[in-house]
Design a protein around this motif. Structure first.
Motif, mmCIF file in Angstrom:
data_model
loop_
_atom_site.group_PDB
_atom_site.id
_atom_site.type_symbol
_atom_site.label_atom_id
_atom_site.label_comp_id
_atom_site.label_asym_id
_atom_site.label_seq_id
_atom_site.Cartn_x
_atom_site.Cartn_y
_atom_site.Cartn_z
ATOM 1 N N ASP A 128 0.834 -1.201 0.000
ATOM 2 C CA ASP A 128 0.000 0.000 0.000
ATOM 3 C C ASP A 128 0.869 1.251 0.000
ATOM 4 O O ASP A 128 1.523 1.562 -0.979
ATOM 5 C CB ASP A 128 -0.964 -0.009 1.185
ATOM 6 N N PHE A 129 0.921 1.952 1.131
ATOM 7 C CA PHE A 129 1.597 3.251 1.213
ATOM 8 C C PHE A 129 2.811 3.214 2.129
ATOM 9 O O PHE A 129 3.311 4.259 2.536
ATOM 10 C CB PHE A 129 0.607 4.302 1.753
ATOM 11 N N TYR A 130 3.339 2.043 2.461
ATOM 12 C CA TYR A 130 4.439 1.955 3.427
ATOM 13 C C TYR A 130 5.292 0.726 3.119
ATOM 14 O O TYR A 130 4.958 -0.101 2.259
ATOM 15 C CB TYR A 130 3.896 1.866 4.855
ATOM 16 N N ILE A 131 6.411 0.623 3.826
ATOM 17 C CA ILE A 131 7.264 -0.556 3.733
ATOM 18 C C ILE A 131 7.370 -1.179 5.116
ATOM 19 O O ILE A 131 7.185 -0.508 6.142
ATOM 20 C CB ILE A 131 8.672 -0.214 3.181
ATOM 21 N N ARG A 132 7.664 -2.474 5.142
ATOM 22 C CA ARG A 132 7.728 -3.226 6.393
ATOM 23 C C ARG A 132 8.832 -4.262 6.259
ATOM 24 O O ARG A 132 8.855 -5.030 5.285
ATOM 25 C CB ARG A 132 6.393 -3.895 6.660
ATOM 26 N N VAL A 133 9.769 -4.297 7.215
ATOM 27 C CA VAL A 133 10.864 -5.262 7.188
ATOM 28 C C VAL A 133 10.841 -6.085 8.466
ATOM 29 O O VAL A 133 10.472 -5.597 9.540
ATOM 30 C CB VAL A 133 12.238 -4.579 7.012
ATOM 31 N N PHE A 134 11.236 -7.357 8.320
ATOM 32 C CA PHE A 134 11.349 -8.279 9.443
ATOM 33 C C PHE A 134 12.777 -8.819 9.420
ATOM 34 O O PHE A 134 13.167 -9.509 8.472
ATOM 35 C CB PHE A 134 10.353 -9.428 9.314
ATOM 36 N N VAL A 135 13.563 -8.500 10.444
ATOM 37 C CA VAL A 135 14.971 -8.901 10.476
ATOM 38 C C VAL A 135 15.299 -9.525 11.825
ATOM 39 O O VAL A 135 14.730 -9.153 12.857
ATOM 40 C CB VAL A 135 15.912 -7.703 10.214
ATOM 41 N N GLN A 136 16.211 -10.497 11.799
ATOM 42 C CA GLN A 136 16.750 -11.058 13.026
ATOM 43 C C GLN A 136 18.014 -10.297 13.410
ATOM 44 O O GLN A 136 18.766 -9.839 12.549
ATOM 45 C CB GLN A 136 17.066 -12.543 12.865
ATOM 46 N N ILE A 137 18.249 -10.192 14.712
ATOM 47 C CA ILE A 137 19.409 -9.478 15.241
ATOM 48 C C ILE A 137 20.320 -10.485 15.938
ATOM 49 O O ILE A 137 19.867 -11.264 16.785
ATOM 50 C CB ILE A 137 18.993 -8.378 16.237
ATOM 51 N N PHE A 138 21.613 -10.461 15.579
ATOM 52 C CA PHE A 138 22.606 -11.333 16.209
ATOM 53 C C PHE A 138 23.793 -10.488 16.660
ATOM 54 O O PHE A 138 23.989 -9.362 16.190
ATOM 55 C CB PHE A 138 23.080 -12.411 15.234
ATOM 56 N N THR A 139 24.601 -11.061 17.553
ATOM 57 C CA THR A 139 25.794 -10.397 18.067
ATOM 58 C C THR A 139 27.025 -11.182 17.665
ATOM 59 O O THR A 139 27.117 -12.384 17.944
ATOM 60 C CB THR A 139 25.741 -10.274 19.599
ATOM 61 N N SER A 140 27.947 -10.522 16.979
ATOM 62 C CA SER A 140 29.213 -11.148 16.597
ATOM 63 C C SER A 140 30.163 -10.066 16.116
ATOM 64 O O SER A 140 29.929 -9.438 15.075
ATOM 65 C CB SER A 140 29.006 -12.192 15.498
ATOM 66 N N ALA A 141 31.235 -9.854 16.867
ATOM 67 C CA ALA A 141 32.201 -8.808 16.498
ATOM 68 C C ALA A 141 32.918 -9.153 15.197
ATOM 69 O O ALA A 141 33.271 -8.254 14.417
ATOM 70 C CB ALA A 141 33.213 -8.625 17.625
ATOM 71 N N SER A 142 33.137 -10.440 14.927
ATOM 72 C CA SER A 142 33.839 -10.823 13.704
ATOM 73 C C SER A 142 32.938 -10.693 12.479
ATOM 74 O O SER A 142 33.387 -10.251 11.409
ATOM 75 C CB SER A 142 34.335 -12.265 13.823
ATOM 76 N N THR A 143 31.664 -11.055 12.607
ATOM 77 C CA THR A 143 30.747 -10.953 11.472
ATOM 78 C C THR A 143 30.485 -9.502 11.099
ATOM 79 O O THR A 143 30.260 -9.190 9.918
ATOM 80 C CB THR A 143 29.419 -11.665 11.791
ATOM 81 N N VAL A 144 30.494 -8.627 12.072
ATOM 82 C CA VAL A 144 30.245 -7.204 11.819
ATOM 83 C C VAL A 144 31.285 -6.636 10.851
ATOM 84 O O VAL A 144 30.988 -5.727 10.067
ATOM 85 C CB VAL A 144 30.243 -6.435 13.161
ATOM 86 N N LYS A 145 32.489 -7.196 10.854
ATOM 87 C CA LYS A 145 33.550 -6.681 9.984
ATOM 88 C C LYS A 145 33.228 -6.876 8.502
ATOM 89 O O LYS A 145 33.797 -6.189 7.651
ATOM 90 C CB LYS A 145 34.877 -7.370 10.322
ATOM 91 N N SER A 146 32.350 -7.810 8.190
ATOM 92 C CA SER A 146 31.994 -8.047 6.784
ATOM 93 C C SER A 146 30.788 -7.222 6.344
ATOM 94 O O SER A 146 30.278 -7.424 5.237
ATOM 95 C CB SER A 146 31.712 -9.533 6.562
ATOM 96 N N SER A 147 30.340 -6.305 7.167
ATOM 97 C CA SER A 147 29.178 -5.487 6.820
ATOM 98 C C SER A 147 29.364 -4.691 5.532
ATOM 99 O O SER A 147 28.411 -4.535 4.759
ATOM 100 C CB SER A 147 28.836 -4.544 7.980
ATOM 101 N N PRO A 148 30.562 -4.150 5.232
ATOM 102 C CA PRO A 148 30.718 -3.400 3.967
ATOM 103 C C PRO A 148 30.431 -4.231 2.722
ATOM 104 O O PRO A 148 30.138 -3.671 1.661
ATOM 105 C CB PRO A 148 32.185 -2.946 4.003
ATOM 106 N N LEU A 149 30.492 -5.558 2.833
ATOM 107 C CA LEU A 149 30.207 -6.407 1.684
ATOM 108 C C LEU A 149 28.711 -6.499 1.400
ATOM 109 O O LEU A 149 28.311 -6.945 0.324
ATOM 110 C CB LEU A 149 30.761 -7.815 1.916
ATOM 111 N N LYS A 150 27.878 -6.108 2.348
ATOM 112 C CA LYS A 150 26.425 -6.187 2.205
ATOM 113 C C LYS A 150 25.812 -4.860 1.756
ATOM 114 O O LYS A 150 24.615 -4.792 1.528
ATOM 115 C CB LYS A 150 25.781 -6.596 3.526
ATOM 116 N N LEU A 151 26.619 -3.815 1.669
ATOM 117 C CA LEU A 151 26.129 -2.481 1.311
ATOM 118 C C LEU A 151 26.751 -2.055 -0.010
ATOM 119 O O LEU A 151 27.901 -2.390 -0.309
ATOM 120 C CB LEU A 151 26.467 -1.473 2.404
ATOM 121 N N ALA A 152 26.006 -1.307 -0.793
ATOM 122 C CA ALA A 152 26.489 -0.905 -2.119
ATOM 123 C C ALA A 152 25.963 0.475 -2.475
ATOM 124 O O ALA A 152 24.900 0.895 -2.008
ATOM 125 C CB ALA A 152 26.056 -1.922 -3.181
#
Length: 555
Positions: free
Chosen positions: A303-327
């Motif tokens: 309709d007139f909005y967006i809705r996202v459903f995401v899981q949240i996890f904690t990991s200092a090593s995985t966070v380092k790969s975040s630039p690979l998920k953004l463009a």
């Protein structure tokens, strides 16, 4: 005679209206415990002096004629889909707990005691069930912006296995209305839903990693709540987040979008999917500040909005790969061709797989197809924004419980499209837009899809737009296919620097094949897009504001 007179006072509302109200409330409590067929939400007239009510699903709330507490019946799609996701989440959480329980019983015992312990477990099924119930904690839910409390009440009444539901709002009028609605819906709602008068941001910051599910459904942008929200979710928990400021996210106010979400939107046919990816990138940027990261479940535009459903996890090593998920997105100002370039890259010679800054832009100064310049947007989320397996599971659950959803037609159509989308194809092209640039006759979608598949690429539709085509083929291949199509269906030559003229002046490097690919197209077993149930189906006036009414003469 005096005794009969007393009974007549009880039964007659003209003599004792307060007693009649108590009887009506008692009857409503008993009625709420019985399953009723779902209906499209709407107001019921309050006969006999009673206030009007609104029924949605198994919940019923009091209507507010003065708009002091916000309610939008168009969001029934949002609430029904959230309930479906929540049911699937609880089911998965329970399965994971059972697996861990079985593994834990073997891991904690020496090998020689395994057989003895297993025999004891099999022989005492009641003790096993009791131990599971003690160790398993029902998911705790936070509705950060409760308003009338309808969403929280529906969660409590309709989702089996749910734990405590905290309904927070910083408006005293809303909390009072929420308390009345909770009481009106009987003992189950009263035992599970707990209203709180508080600022949602402060409340979430003071309850770190406490909630398994956090629901954010603000009037407008959720940006102000995201940093607090990602901190109060337990590991593996879900953030359900809406954004209704589509004029900002879709490119109408690019500078406002950057100030709120840290990203520039680009106008185009794909603007609504780009809005979803901007919101996901924004949530990820808030999460990585606290050594956390997101894993999208489903992301939808409705309709007139967006809705996202995401899981949240904690990991200092995985966070380092975040630039690979953004463009970043480079989009041509002439032919609307777009190209994505990730912010980070992996050095193939380095075995540590650490994300490094990416190289210079992959696009030239001018578009190779039409010679126009590029504009840069983003950063956006470039990884898959749906979990295909989870989406299929949610769709199966919705279809199995079709009578439980008022908006079944809408949410089942959306989830059908979501489950068929190509996961690794950010953004999409519009076949009508391609033909409008070339001023040519439109090929059928089946013909164009066959040409893409014959060229060795994948293609699918999108839940965002019925004319959208998501593909992993580069823009050069797409334009070559259109050049081959125009050779079969000639167009009138137009002089000048028009993008279509420049594109058709080049010979195609790929010779497209338009022969039909059998079995390549999705079978249309159910509709993917359904019309709105009534006129003026959209956002309503914000709480506290009276809707504008035109004089009868101006209608």
């Amino acid at each position: 005679m005096p005794l009969a007179f007393r009974f007549s006072r009880i039964l007659n509302p003209r003599f004792n209206p307060s007693t009649n109200l108590g009887l009506a409330l008692a009857s409503s409590f008993s009625a709420s415990s019985r399953p009723e067929p779902p209906e499209l939400p709407g107001a019921r007239g309050g006969g006999g002096g009673f206030p009007a009510t609104i029924r949605e699903g198994r919940a019923e709330i009091f209507a507010d004629d003065f708009n002091s507490v916000f309610y939008n019946k168009a969001q029934v799609n949002n609430r029904d889909l959230s309930i479906a996701v929540l049911r699937s989440f609880i089911s998965r959480r329970r399965e994971e707990h059972d697996i861990q329980l079985r593994r834990g019983s073997h891991a904690e015992l020496p090998p020689k005691h395994h057989a003895e312990e297993l025999g004891h477990i099999r022989g005492s099924s009641e003790d096993k069930a009791l131990s599971e119930e003690i160790s398993y904690r029902a998911p705790k839910v936070l509705e950060a912006l409760a308003a009338s409390g309808l969403r929280a009440i529906r969660y409590a009444l309709e989702v089996d296995g749910i734990g405590e539901v905290i309904a927070v709002d910083n408006n005293e009028v809303a909390i009072e209305a929420c308390k009345k609605n909770i009481h009106h819906n009987g003992s189950v709602a009263s035992s599970k839903v707990v209203p709180h008068l508080a600022d949602a941001r402060v409340y979430m910051l003071t309850h770190p990693k406490e909630f398994d599910v956090v629901d954010l459904d603000p009037y407008g942008s959720p940006a102000a709540f995201l940093d607090s929200a990602v901190q109060c979710i337990a590991d593996g928990g879900i953030l359900m987040c809406s954004a209704t400021d589509m004029a900002v996210l879709a490119g109408g106010n690019a500078e406002v979008c950057f100030s709120k979400y840290g990203s520039y939107p680009l106008k185009g046919k794909h603007c609504h999917e780009m809005a979803l990816r901007i919101l996901l990138a924004c949530i990820e940027s808030h999460a990585i500040r606290h050594k956390r990261y997101i894993v999208p479940i489903i992301s939808v535009h409705m309709d007139f909005y967006i809705r996202v459903f995401v899981q949240i996890f904690t990991s200092a090593s995985t966070v380092k790969s975040s630039p690979l998920k953004l463009a970043h997105v480079y989009q041509c100002t002439g032919c609307s061709s777009f190209h994505l370039q990730n912010i980070g890259r992996i050095n193939s010679k380095d075995k540590r797989n650490i994300a490094l800054p990416n190289f210079s832009p992959l696009v030239p100064q001018e578009c190779a197809e039409c010679g126009h310049n590029f504009v840069m947007g983003g950063p956006i989320w470039s990884d898959p924004m749906h979990d295909k397996e989870w989406a299929a599971s949610i769709l199966s659950s919705i279809q199995a419980m079709s009578c439980a959803y008022s908006a079944y037609a809408k949410i089942s159509a959306i989830m059908t499209s979501v489950s068929e989308e190509l996961p690794k194809a950010p953004l999409f092209v519009s076949l009508h837009n391609l033909c409008a640039i070339l001023k040519c006759t439109n090929p059928t979608i089946a013909t164009f899809q066959s040409a893409i598949r014959n060229a060795g690429y994948q293609i699918s539709g999108s839940h965002v737009d019925p004319l959208a085509l998501k593909t992993d083929a580069p823009m050069s291949v797409i334009w070559d296919i259109m050049r081959c199509w125009v050779k079969i269906h000639a167009v009138k030559y137009r002089p000048g620097n028009h993008p279509g003229t420049r594109i058709l002046s080049q010979e195609p490097k790929l010779q497209a094949k338009f022969s039909h690919v059998p079995g390549g197209l999705a079978v249309q077993k159910s509709p993917r897009f359904v019309p709105n149930p009534e006129k003026y189906w959209g956002p309503k006036t914000k709480a506290g504001r009276q809707p504008k009414r035109l004089p009868v003469d101006n209608l």
